[in-house]
Design a protein around this motif. Structure first.
Motif, PDB file in Angstrom:
ATOM      1  N   LEU A 322      49.268  27.618  -1.082  1.00 49.77           N
ATOM      2  CA  LEU A 322      48.327  26.504  -1.025  1.00 49.77           C
ATOM      3  C   LEU A 322      46.882  26.989  -0.913  1.00 49.77           C
ATOM      4  O   LEU A 322      45.980  26.417  -1.525  1.00 49.77           O
ATOM      5  N   THR A 323      46.677  28.036  -0.126  1.00 50.03           N
ATOM      6  CA  THR A 323      45.318  28.564   0.025  1.00 50.03           C
ATOM      7  C   THR A 323      44.801  29.092  -1.306  1.00 50.03           C
ATOM      8  O   THR A 323      43.640  28.841  -1.687  1.00 50.03           O
ATOM      9  N   ASP A 324      45.636  29.811  -2.044  1.00 53.69           N
ATOM     10  CA  ASP A 324      45.219  30.302  -3.359  1.00 53.69           C
ATOM     11  C   ASP A 324      44.988  29.149  -4.337  1.00 53.69           C
ATOM     12  O   ASP A 324      44.061  29.190  -5.160  1.00 53.69           O
ATOM     13  N   MET A 325      45.829  28.119  -4.266  1.00 55.99           N
ATOM     14  CA  MET A 325      45.632  26.960  -5.143  1.00 55.99           C
ATOM     15  C   MET A 325      44.266  26.318  -4.901  1.00 55.99           C
ATOM     16  O   MET A 325      43.545  25.970  -5.842  1.00 55.99           O
ATOM     17  N   ALA A 326      43.925  26.145  -3.624  1.00 55.59           N
ATOM     18  CA  ALA A 326      42.704  25.421  -3.280  1.00 55.59           C
ATOM     19  C   ALA A 326      41.449  26.262  -3.456  1.00 55.59           C
ATOM     20  O   ALA A 326      40.385  25.730  -3.790  1.00 55.59           O
ATOM     21  N   THR A 327      41.554  27.560  -3.224  1.00 57.03           N
ATOM     22  CA  THR A 327      40.355  28.400  -3.243  1.00 57.03           C
ATOM     23  C   THR A 327      40.163  29.165  -4.549  1.00 57.03           C
ATOM     24  O   THR A 327      39.046  29.609  -4.843  1.00 57.03           O
ATOM     25  N   LYS A 328      41.232  29.311  -5.335  1.00 59.56           N
ATOM     26  CA  LYS A 328      41.124  30.093  -6.578  1.00 59.56           C
ATOM     27  C   LYS A 328      41.580  29.325  -7.810  1.00 59.56           C
ATOM     28  O   LYS A 328      40.834  29.187  -8.772  1.00 59.56           O
ATOM     29  N   LEU A 329      42.820  28.832  -7.799  1.00 58.17           N
ATOM     30  CA  LEU A 329      43.348  28.171  -8.987  1.00 58.17           C
ATOM     31  C   LEU A 329      42.625  26.860  -9.279  1.00 58.17           C
ATOM     32  O   LEU A 329      42.192  26.623 -10.422  1.00 58.17           O
ATOM     33  N   GLY A 330      42.499  26.007  -8.281  1.00 58.94           N
ATOM     34  CA  GLY A 330      41.817  24.734  -8.487  1.00 58.94           C
ATOM     35  C   GLY A 330      40.405  24.913  -9.034  1.00 58.94           C
ATOM     36  O   GLY A 330      40.054  24.328 -10.069  1.00 58.94           O
ATOM     37  N   PRO A 331      39.557  25.697  -8.368  1.00 58.60           N
ATOM     38  CA  PRO A 331      38.201  25.913  -8.887  1.00 58.60           C
ATOM     39  C   PRO A 331      38.187  26.514 -10.298  1.00 58.60           C
ATOM     40  O   PRO A 331      37.301  26.192 -11.103  1.00 58.60           O
ATOM     41  N   ALA A 332      39.168  27.358 -10.612  1.00 59.80           N
ATOM     42  CA  ALA A 332      39.238  27.929 -11.959  1.00 59.80           C
ATOM     43  C   ALA A 332      39.537  26.860 -13.002  1.00 59.80           C
ATOM     44  O   ALA A 332      39.237  27.041 -14.203  1.00 59.80           O
ATOM     45  N   LEU A 333      40.133  25.747 -12.574  1.00 57.36           N
ATOM     46  CA  LEU A 333      40.396  24.613 -13.469  1.00 57.36           C
ATOM     47  C   LEU A 333      39.284  23.581 -13.414  1.00 57.36           C
ATOM     48  O   LEU A 333      39.402  22.497 -13.981  1.00 57.36           O
ATOM     49  N   GLY A 334      38.210  23.885 -12.719  1.00 56.48           N
ATOM     50  CA  GLY A 334      37.073  22.992 -12.647  1.00 56.48           C
ATOM     51  C   GLY A 334      37.132  21.998 -11.507  1.00 56.48           C
ATOM     52  O   GLY A 334      36.234  21.162 -11.340  1.00 56.48           O
ATOM     53  N   TRP A 335      38.188  22.069 -10.671  1.00 60.01           N
ATOM     54  CA  TRP A 335      38.336  21.155  -9.543  1.00 60.01           C
ATOM     55  C   TRP A 335      37.453  21.581  -8.384  1.00 60.01           C
ATOM     56  O   TRP A 335      37.187  22.767  -8.176  1.00 60.01           O
ATOM     57  N   ARG A 336      37.019  20.596  -7.597  1.00 57.47           N
ATOM     58  CA  ARG A 336      36.257  20.872  -6.390  1.00 57.47           C
ATOM     59  C   ARG A 336      36.898  20.156  -5.209  1.00 57.47           C
ATOM     60  O   ARG A 336      37.267  18.989  -5.327  1.00 57.47           O
ATOM     61  N   PRO A 337      37.053  20.838  -4.077  1.00 56.37           N
ATOM     62  CA  PRO A 337      37.682  20.205  -2.912  1.00 56.37           C
ATOM     63  C   PRO A 337      36.870  19.036  -2.410  1.00 56.37           C
ATOM     64  O   PRO A 337      35.629  19.032  -2.485  1.00 56.37           O
ATOM     65  N   ARG A 338      37.591  18.022  -1.891  1.00 61.91           N
ATOM     66  CA  ARG A 338      36.933  16.849  -1.353  1.00 61.91           C
ATOM     67  C   ARG A 338      36.380  17.151   0.036  1.00 61.91           C
ATOM     68  O   ARG A 338      36.971  17.894   0.780  1.00 61.91           O
TER      69      ARG A 338
END
Length: 338
Positions: A322-338
């Motif tokens: 989950l940490t990698d999803m939120a800090t690396k994978l998500g941002p690499a897909l253009g997502w930004r945490p709420r």
């Protein structure tokens, strides 16, 4: 759709919530802690699976009621509640209650069909009506009507000191717009669209038009939107098993590789008489996963995901993933945490 120039809008995850038969509380607490972590990491949604007579979450509505009191922002979903086990009227009451408690964050995902191993369980589940039960889409319609506020009885008014309503209480007005159908066939995709639901694209699909999983998934999504009142704006969530390894230690990587290798053979061709096709798990660094996702025809149709966590890992593994999803994978897909 989520190409490098178009960012992923919503990032979520799905967990099965396994537990030890001799210590079920620990497993349920682990699930709640994972949901809390998801909120802290900025995830938009957290989803739980539904497992009857297994060592996984049998009552996701109860688990999400607890999660609603430990979180304040993250949306909470079920993927999915099999309605063959449920009375739609009673389920509507439970879902509306949890939605009220959560402040309007519940996203119930549903499916229809006979319960698994029905011949073995029907006498315990429906001892007097087993051969009369209707497991068709009508069961979803009944739930939609109840949650939408339609009358479920002809009686309303005051009797003695008690007041009675003719519709489900509490009524949560926004819940009807947050109901999802989990579908793996063209028929289910079309039905969900025609009835204005959101669509959970399954990681197990029926090989009707093709034996290419991504092409089948794209076809389901396009069929759903073609029949939905909102057209291309209708919500679809994508749910592949994705395992980023950016911060994984060597022992974890070895475990993940063995897990994927064991599950891969079933993805080679349709399985069983129903010709069900399983999605391949995606394992690698976030950069490697992004490359595979952008090449996936189904993924290119959506802008929100609920990546599924593997079934049998340890709590520490889920924290890493989950940490990698939120800090690396998500941002690499253009997502930004709420």
């Amino acid at each position: 759709m989520p190409l490098p120039s178009q960012p992923l809008r919503k990032l979520g995850f799905l967990t099965i919530g396994l537990f030890d038969e001799n210590d079920p509380r620990r497993g349920h607490e682990s699930t709640l802690e994972i949901i809390q972590l998801g909120e802290q990491l900025g995830f938009d949604t957290a989803w739980v699976r539904h497992r009857h007579l297994q060592y996984g979450i049998s009552s996701p509505v109860a688990v999400l009621a607890a999660a609603s009191q430990r979180t304040t922002r993250i949306e909470l979903g079920t993927a999915v509640i099999p309605l063959g086990w449920e009375n739609p009227l009673r389920l509507a009451e439970d879902l509306a209650t949890v939605d009220i408690l959560s402040g309007g964050r519940l996203n119930p995902g549903l499916s229809v069909g006979p319960p698994m191993h029905y011949d073995d369980v029907k006498q315990a589940l429906y001892p007097h009506t087993a051969d009369l039960e209707d497991f068709s889409y009508d069961r979803v319609r009944r739930l939609l009507d109840a949650i939408g506020g339609k009358p479920v009885t002809d009686f309303r008014g005051t009797e003695g000191f008690e007041e009675f309503s003719h519709r489900v209480q509490p009524h949560s007005p926004g819940l009807i717009r947050r109901l999802w159908y989990g579908g793996g066939s063209l028929r289910s995709a079309r039905w969900a669209g025609e009835h204005g639901m959101n669509f959970l694209s399954s990681s197990v699909v029926r090989a009707e038009e093709s034996e290419d999983f991504a092409e089948i998934q794209r076809s389901h999504i396009r069929t759903f939107r073609a029949h939905h009142p909102d057209g291309g704006a209708a919500r679809v969530s994508h749910g592949l098993v994705v395992i980023p390894t950016d911060s994984a230690i060597p022992q974890q990587r070895a475990k993940y590789e063995a897990y994927v290798e064991k599950r891969t053979p079933r993805t080679a061709s349709p399985q069983g008489p129903a010709r069900m096709l399983f999605a391949r798990d995606i394992l690698g660094t976030s950069a490697e996963i992004v490359e595979q996702l952008y090449a996936h025809a189904g993924f290119r149709e959506i802008d929100e995901v609920a990546f599924a966590l593997p079934f049998s890992f340890e709590h520490a593994d889920y924290v890493q993933i989950l940490t990698d999803m939120a800090t690396k994978l998500g941002p690499a897909l253009g997502w930004r945490p709420r």
